[in-house]
Scaffold this active site. Sequence first.
Site, mmCIF file in Angstrom:
data_model
loop_
_atom_site.group_PDB
_atom_site.id
_atom_site.type_symbol
_atom_site.label_atom_id
_atom_site.label_comp_id
_atom_site.label_asym_id
_atom_site.label_seq_id
_atom_site.Cartn_x
_atom_site.Cartn_y
_atom_site.Cartn_z
ATOM 1 N N LYS A 178 12.685 -23.084 20.398
ATOM 2 C CA LYS A 178 13.532 -21.890 20.320
ATOM 3 C C LYS A 178 14.460 -21.877 21.519
ATOM 4 O O LYS A 178 14.181 -22.485 22.540
ATOM 5 C CB LYS A 178 12.646 -20.645 20.330
ATOM 6 C CG LYS A 178 11.838 -20.485 19.051
ATOM 7 C CD LYS A 178 11.177 -19.123 19.005
ATOM 8 C CE LYS A 178 10.473 -18.906 17.678
ATOM 9 N NZ LYS A 178 11.395 -18.797 16.546
ATOM 10 N N HIS A 195 8.673 -24.010 2.720
ATOM 11 C CA HIS A 195 10.017 -23.858 2.159
ATOM 12 C C HIS A 195 10.955 -24.995 2.575
ATOM 13 O O HIS A 195 11.955 -25.235 1.921
ATOM 14 C CB HIS A 195 10.615 -22.490 2.511
ATOM 15 C CG HIS A 195 11.015 -22.330 3.936
ATOM 16 N ND1 HIS A 195 10.144 -21.944 4.910
ATOM 17 C CD2 HIS A 195 12.200 -22.528 4.540
ATOM 18 C CE1 HIS A 195 10.781 -21.905 6.058
ATOM 19 N NE2 HIS A 195 12.024 -22.259 5.872
ATOM 20 N N HIS A 224 6.196 -27.957 8.600
ATOM 21 C CA HIS A 224 7.532 -28.475 8.272
ATOM 22 C C HIS A 224 7.785 -29.885 8.823
ATOM 23 O O HIS A 224 8.239 -30.773 8.110
ATOM 24 C CB HIS A 224 8.632 -27.560 8.820
ATOM 25 C CG HIS A 224 8.449 -26.116 8.480
ATOM 26 N ND1 HIS A 224 8.105 -25.690 7.227
ATOM 27 C CD2 HIS A 224 8.563 -24.997 9.232
ATOM 28 C CE1 HIS A 224 8.021 -24.368 7.221
ATOM 29 N NE2 HIS A 224 8.293 -23.928 8.426
ATOM 30 N N ARG A 226 0.815 -1.222 0.000
ATOM 31 C CA ARG A 226 0.000 0.000 0.000
ATOM 32 C C ARG A 226 0.845 1.268 0.000
ATOM 33 O O ARG A 226 0.335 2.353 -0.199
ATOM 34 C CB ARG A 226 -0.910 0.005 1.242
ATOM 35 C CG ARG A 226 -1.987 -1.049 1.192
ATOM 36 C CD ARG A 226 -2.638 -1.214 2.526
ATOM 37 N NE ARG A 226 -1.645 -1.574 3.544
ATOM 38 C CZ ARG A 226 -1.921 -1.788 4.819
ATOM 39 N NH1 ARG A 226 -3.157 -1.670 5.246
ATOM 40 N NH2 ARG A 226 -0.968 -2.116 5.659
ATOM 41 N N GLU A 232 16.277 -24.392 17.186
ATOM 42 C CA GLU A 232 16.740 -23.027 16.883
ATOM 43 C C GLU A 232 17.401 -22.448 18.118
ATOM 44 O O GLU A 232 17.008 -22.788 19.249
ATOM 45 C CB GLU A 232 15.543 -22.128 16.544
ATOM 46 C CG GLU A 232 14.757 -22.550 15.329
ATOM 47 C CD GLU A 232 13.622 -21.572 15.055
ATOM 48 O OE1 GLU A 232 13.710 -20.848 14.072
ATOM 49 O OE2 GLU A 232 12.647 -21.526 15.842
ATOM 50 N N ASP A 246 3.564 -23.461 14.499
ATOM 51 C CA ASP A 246 4.576 -22.807 13.669
ATOM 52 C C ASP A 246 5.488 -23.818 12.967
ATOM 53 O O ASP A 246 5.912 -23.577 11.842
ATOM 54 C CB ASP A 246 5.414 -21.865 14.549
ATOM 55 C CG ASP A 246 6.365 -21.017 13.727
ATOM 56 O OD1 ASP A 246 5.913 -20.410 12.744
ATOM 57 O OD2 ASP A 246 7.568 -20.955 14.058
ATOM 58 N N LYS A 257 2.542 -20.066 4.631
ATOM 59 C CA LYS A 257 2.055 -20.461 5.948
ATOM 60 C C LYS A 257 1.923 -19.206 6.822
ATOM 61 O O LYS A 257 2.628 -18.230 6.534
ATOM 62 C CB LYS A 257 3.028 -21.454 6.586
ATOM 63 C CG LYS A 257 4.280 -20.797 7.182
ATOM 64 C CD LYS A 257 5.027 -21.713 8.116
ATOM 65 C CE LYS A 257 5.893 -20.892 9.037
ATOM 66 N NZ LYS A 257 6.760 -21.600 9.899
ATOM 67 N N LYS A 307 14.357 -27.360 0.391
ATOM 68 C CA LYS A 307 15.754 -27.507 0.811
ATOM 69 C C LYS A 307 16.370 -28.699 0.076
ATOM 70 O O LYS A 307 15.745 -29.747 -0.032
ATOM 71 C CB LYS A 307 15.832 -27.742 2.330
ATOM 72 C CG LYS A 307 15.536 -26.497 3.166
ATOM 73 C CD LYS A 307 15.638 -26.844 4.643
ATOM 74 C CE LYS A 307 15.184 -25.699 5.515
ATOM 75 N NZ LYS A 307 16.109 -24.595 5.616
#
Length: 492
Positions: free
Chosen positions: A341, A179, A241, A50, A217, A236, A149, A183
């Site tokens: 995480k 994604h 995945h 926008r 992660e 998530d 996603k 890979k």
Amino acid sequence: MAQIIPVAPFDCVVFGGTGDLAVRKLLPALYHRYKDGQIPADARILAISRKPLTAESFGNFVDEKVSPYLEPGELASEVWARFRQKLSYVAVDGQGEAGWPELQAALAAPADRVRVFYLATAPRLYGGVSHRLRQQGLIDGRSRVVIEKPIGHDLESARRINDEVGDVFTESQIYRIDHYLGKETVQNLMALRFANSLFEPLWNSMRIDHVQITVAETVGLEGRADYYNTSGALRDMVQNHMLQLLCLTAMEPPQALSADAVRDEKLKILRALVPLETEGANGSVVRGQYRAGAINGSAVKSYAEELGPDRSSRTETFVALRLAIANWRWAGVPFFLRTGKRLARKTSEIVIQFKPVPHSMFPSSAGRLAANRLVVRLQPDEGITLRLMTKEPGPGGLRLRSVPLDLSFAEAFSGRFPEAYERLLMDVVRGNATLFMRRDEVETAWAFLDPALQAWDRGSEQPKPYVAGSWGPAAATALIEREGRTWHEELD
Ligand SMILES: NC(=O)c1ccc[n+]([C@@H]2O[C@H](COP(=O)([O-])OP(=O)(O)OC[C@H]3O[C@@H](n4cnc5c(N)ncnc54)[C@H](OP(=O)(O)O)[C@@H]3O)[C@@H](O)[C@H]2O)c1
């Protein structure tokens, strides 16, 4: 050197073309494909948002925002200058009326080509943007839409999004991107299983003890608190995945490498998953949330502190699951999944733990016989390791040792590895949907996880605390150890 086959001229229209995904992943991916000669000279890339940007201010914006994701010095190159000529910008409100005539004019000629509409915006815009594209007459049989996603936050919302987009595009025109599937190492999983005759005869409950899939992660919220706090690790990472990795590991050999043959086999695995046990000491799910700790010697805050002083949350930043697949091949073989995480190390891997030999003929002085293990490393240091028992060299009695047989992709293949988005974007242009999720896969994955999400919402239990920089809560260790197995990082 990888073979590059140029695609036919196309238009790629990126809604959300000034957003984080576009500047970090999509525009660099398109640039690399252009640099490698895969994108033809008369292809066009249009960015949409926008913001009232002129051609010049958009150009400056792209230079500034994309350059951190390119090689040093690339911005000054002649190829980058030519790529920038292909990029244009149109200000359009995906939810309102502004800008649509201008977009229509920008796409007016040539009309007879593949047109990719990449919706890199919040999912609540997917339906509205699709309908407006149709109203403007911008869609024909050669158009494709890519959606990111999260496709919903539960089964009902996923169905709503799929209905809205499906009202405008046929299923074969819809590319639901994950994604992870782009890979190199994930695609290599199919090559490993189905281009070699060695493993497939062993790939079943007769020979495999269990499977572990880890996506760990070290990062925390990275400024995405609003999204993550309403999502959590299960939505998530697992819904998309990790269940996709599980499917590629467990599926039957597809009849061909065609989109529907592969997706049919993945769907059968999702349908065969045994419902999760969410309650009690023998539950099959552990949720965790990180407390303050240290990673690589640096102190890190707790999740609650990262959210801010007034915000408490029951969102899980870690989840471990024990899954079972009710079919002939996998009866009795547990699949342990974990993701989180602020864990000790950034790593994504699939571990196939084989069963021990049925009988050892070696004396106990030869040492313990470790069962064979195949580790597929998705990142970092992509490769495959097979652990085998071997005799230690030298006289002085027989000693056996488990040693790795290592295939490092960086050592085996020279050159740059394309990013997942590069492969996937070119697949969309070519019309190859093999590495994209079909509607029934997405919805079956939600149907499997919804009961766990609902049970958490109903209950009052808090996620189990874990120290940042560890491998998750103690309950996750107990989940696997109560069956006499151990998470991979503790085995070596
Ligand atoms: N970022 C990632 O690494 C990542 C990874 C996986 C999936 N995704 C998904 O990809 C999508 C985009 O994520 P993001 O992180 O790039 O979000 P973002 O940084 O917030 O960017 C959103 C983009 O959408 C534009 N936008 C918002 N409302 C619009 C409207 N009404 N009409 C036209 N454009 C509009 C924004 O520009 P204006 O506000 O100027 O319009 C901006 O360009 C989300 O669905 C996200 O879940 C992102």
